[in-house]
Design a protein around this motif. Structure first.
Motif, PDB file in Angstrom:
ATOM      1  N   ASP A 194      20.644  53.131  55.362  1.00 39.96           N
ATOM      2  CA  ASP A 194      21.275  52.966  54.100  1.00 39.96           C
ATOM      3  C   ASP A 194      22.512  53.639  53.854  1.00 39.96           C
ATOM      4  OD1 ASP A 194      19.028  52.000  52.729  1.00 39.96           O
ATOM      5  OD2 ASP A 194      18.293  53.649  51.776  1.00 39.96           O
ATOM      6  N   ALA A 195      22.656  54.865  54.815  1.00 42.54           N
ATOM      7  CA  ALA A 195      24.038  55.445  54.894  1.00 42.54           C
ATOM      8  C   ALA A 195      24.928  54.570  55.403  1.00 42.54           C
ATOM      9  CB  ALA A 195      23.683  56.874  55.545  1.00 42.54           C
ATOM     10  N   VAL A 196      24.853  54.122  56.759  1.00 37.88           N
ATOM     11  CA  VAL A 196      25.657  53.275  57.154  1.00 37.88           C
ATOM     12  C   VAL A 196      26.272  52.178  56.188  1.00 37.88           C
ATOM     13  CG1 VAL A 196      26.350  51.502  59.053  1.00 37.88           C
ATOM     14  CG2 VAL A 196      24.999  53.846  59.605  1.00 37.88           C
ATOM     15  N   GLU A 197      25.362  51.352  55.629  1.00 37.74           N
ATOM     16  CA  GLU A 197      25.801  50.567  54.591  1.00 37.74           C
ATOM     17  C   GLU A 197      26.568  50.871  53.415  1.00 37.74           C
ATOM     18  OE1 GLU A 197      26.057  46.574  53.185  1.00 37.74           O
ATOM     19  OE2 GLU A 197      25.321  47.296  55.218  1.00 37.74           O
ATOM     20  N   ALA A 198      26.211  52.171  53.048  1.00 37.48           N
ATOM     21  CA  ALA A 198      27.093  52.948  51.806  1.00 37.48           C
ATOM     22  C   ALA A 198      28.270  52.987  52.561  1.00 37.48           C
ATOM     23  CB  ALA A 198      26.453  54.051  51.486  1.00 37.48           C
ATOM     24  N   LEU A 199      28.512  53.661  53.729  1.00 42.75           N
ATOM     25  CA  LEU A 199      29.815  53.975  54.176  1.00 42.75           C
ATOM     26  C   LEU A 199      30.827  52.809  54.294  1.00 42.75           C
ATOM     27  CD1 LEU A 199      28.830  56.971  56.747  1.00 42.75           C
ATOM     28  CD2 LEU A 199      29.993  57.072  54.613  1.00 42.75           C
ATOM     29  N   ARG A 200      30.079  51.669  54.558  1.00 43.90           N
ATOM     30  CA  ARG A 200      30.975  50.343  54.783  1.00 43.90           C
ATOM     31  C   ARG A 200      31.737  50.089  53.491  1.00 43.90           C
ATOM     32  NH1 ARG A 200      29.557  47.643  59.529  1.00 43.90           N
ATOM     33  NH2 ARG A 200      27.561  48.063  60.324  1.00 43.90           N
ATOM     34  N   HIS A 201      31.178  50.466  52.489  1.00 48.20           N
ATOM     35  CA  HIS A 201      32.016  49.959  51.009  1.00 48.20           C
ATOM     36  C   HIS A 201      32.662  51.146  50.184  1.00 48.20           C
ATOM     37  CE1 HIS A 201      29.820  46.369  51.767  1.00 48.20           C
ATOM     38  NE2 HIS A 201      28.773  46.847  51.872  1.00 48.20           N
ATOM     39  N   VAL A 202      32.489  52.296  50.781  1.00 48.11           N
ATOM     40  CA  VAL A 202      33.219  53.501  50.018  1.00 48.11           C
ATOM     41  C   VAL A 202      34.477  53.947  50.764  1.00 48.11           C
ATOM     42  CG1 VAL A 202      33.050  55.890  49.257  1.00 48.11           C
ATOM     43  CG2 VAL A 202      31.066  54.400  49.079  1.00 48.11           C
ATOM     44  N   PRO A 203      35.701  53.984  50.012  1.00 49.21           N
ATOM     45  CA  PRO A 203      36.919  54.210  50.911  1.00 49.21           C
ATOM     46  C   PRO A 203      36.920  55.842  50.888  1.00 49.21           C
ATOM     47  CG  PRO A 203      37.352  53.569  48.599  1.00 49.21           C
ATOM     48  CD  PRO A 203      35.868  53.334  48.640  1.00 49.21           C
ATOM     49  N   CYS A 204      37.594  56.212  52.348  1.00 44.53           N
ATOM     50  CA  CYS A 204      37.751  57.645  52.263  1.00 44.53           C
ATOM     51  C   CYS A 204      39.188  57.809  52.485  1.00 44.53           C
ATOM     52  CB  CYS A 204      37.063  58.080  53.620  1.00 44.53           C
ATOM     53  SG  CYS A 204      37.118  59.673  53.839  1.00 44.53           S
ATOM     54  N   HIS A 205      39.724  58.646  51.876  1.00 49.27           N
ATOM     55  CA  HIS A 205      41.218  59.104  51.933  1.00 49.27           C
ATOM     56  C   HIS A 205      41.785  59.486  52.965  1.00 49.27           C
ATOM     57  CE1 HIS A 205      41.052  63.245  51.758  1.00 49.27           C
ATOM     58  NE2 HIS A 205      42.289  63.456  51.300  1.00 49.27           N
TER      59      HIS A 205
END
Length: 370
Positions: A194-205
């Motif tokens: 779940d977490a890997v999938e979420a990180l693919r879509h949330v931009p980090c600055h």
């Protein structure tokens, strides 16, 4: 607070600093205390480095697009703090000024189950030194506060544990500050997949390494960056670089390669178990004592997702142990110096006014914003 690029100088070596462990379901008096203590320093940093109230509409639009579940939390935090426009924008974590922390983290699966361990390295006076247990949505979360509402590391009651290290790059872009991303993962994700999938879509600055572990002993380290897609690896550890050294001065100053090579050797040792791994994290080169230079180990955290337990540990052998079902409300003092750090006093307290024991009280899933 966190160490900032171009921010204030590191303090002199501190003598004693206070930590606290607090618990409440929805944001209330405990979180208000965190905000009141943290916001004056964060506000000075935020405005000096270019934070703008005018960007609030754009920031909320980004929150709704990428992390819609967090808007309800944001609304309750703003209400609880009676936040002005500057604080309301800050709490979205959208494209904040540049900052960094220097850390080491690793995962291990021993006979007692999977472990995530991390050293958080910074000037201790710039860290919020708060362990908080919450149930802001439908998961109970334990973690170390970063940016008042975000987390530097933590674990949820589904058995997912998360920790971050700075990725050693100067690139900066539009995206969320990583402490809110960690909070988001723990609020909504069940496991590493779940977490890997979420990180693919949330931009980090900025560039950060996010190490994930769940109770099934699955793990991953995801390298986030503002200028390239997330890179998912099976590495069981991370320090302060990604694909080689991309910021040479920071790499030298943080000794990231030395720590990485040391962790690689430690984790390859036959029969490695939690006690030996803890000793490695409480010793050089993983444990840093350069507090006068703003690069010392503030705390070492150990998460056991199968047991739902975590500990803060110190080189003198003392530890603060807690779990989802047994979470003592405490204030304790830690002394720092060239010797490292040591726990010098502990005060057990009554439950903070409005703080609910585990499994009781409202969460934002039931009370809603406002």
């Amino acid at each position: 607070m966190v160490l900032r690029l171009g921010g204030r100088r590191a303090s002199a070596v501190p003598s004693r600093l206070a930590f606290r462990s607090l618990a409440e379901a929805a944001p209330g008096s405990a979180w208000r205390e965190i905000f009141q203590d943290g916001w004056p320093g964060w506000r000075d940093w935020y405005l000096a480095r270019g934070g703008e109230r005018a960007a609030l509409d754009r920031s909320l639009a980004a929150l709704r697009r990428y992390m819609p579940e967090m808007e309800r939390i944001w609304s309750r935090l703003v209400e609880t703090a009676q936040a002005d426009g500057d604080a309301a924008h800050f709490l979205t974590f959208w494209s904040p000024p540049r900052y960094l922390v220097n850390c080491s983290q690793a995962v291990l699966d021993d006979r007692s189950g999977p472990i995530l361990i991390r050293n958080y390295d910074l000037d201790p006076e710039l860290n919020e030194r708060t362990l908080l247990r919450t149930r802001w949505l439908d998961r109970t979360v334990i973690g170390m506060i970063e940016g008042m509402a975000g987390l530097a590391d933590g674990m949820n009651d589904a058995g997912l544990a998360v920790s971050i290290t700075f990725g050693g790059r100067v690139e900066f872009g539009q995206g969320f500050g990583v402490p809110l991303i960690v909070r988001y993962l723990l609020e909504v994700c069940r496991d590493v997949a779940d977490a890997v999938e979420a990180l693919r879509h949330v931009p980090c600055h900025m560039s950060y390494n996010v190490t994930l572990l769940d109770r099934s002993a699955s793990w991953a380290t995801v390298m986030l960056a503002p200028d390239r897609p997330p890179f998912v690896t099976e590495s069981p550890f991370a320090t302060n670089h990604q694909i080689g050294i991309e910021w040479p001065k920071h790499g030298r100053d943080s000794r990231t390669l030395e720590r990485s090579d040391h962790l690689d050797r430690v984790l390859k040792a036959s029969g490695l178990a939690q006690p030996a791994l803890e000793r490695a994290f409480l010793s050089s080169p993983l444990f840093a004592t350069g507090y006068d230079r703003g690069f010392g180990t503030v705390y070492t955290a150990v998460y056991r997702p199968m047991a739902g337990a975590m500990s803060l540990i110190w080189p003198d052998g003392n530890r603060h142990d807690c779990s989802f079902g047994d979470f003592p409300i405490r204030r304790f003092h830690v002394e720092y110096g060239g010797f490292g750090s040591r726990l010098v006093s502990v005060t057990d307290g009554e439950m903070t006014a409005g703080v609910a024991p585990y499994g009781t009280g409202e969460s934002l899933m039931t009370c809603g914003p406002g």
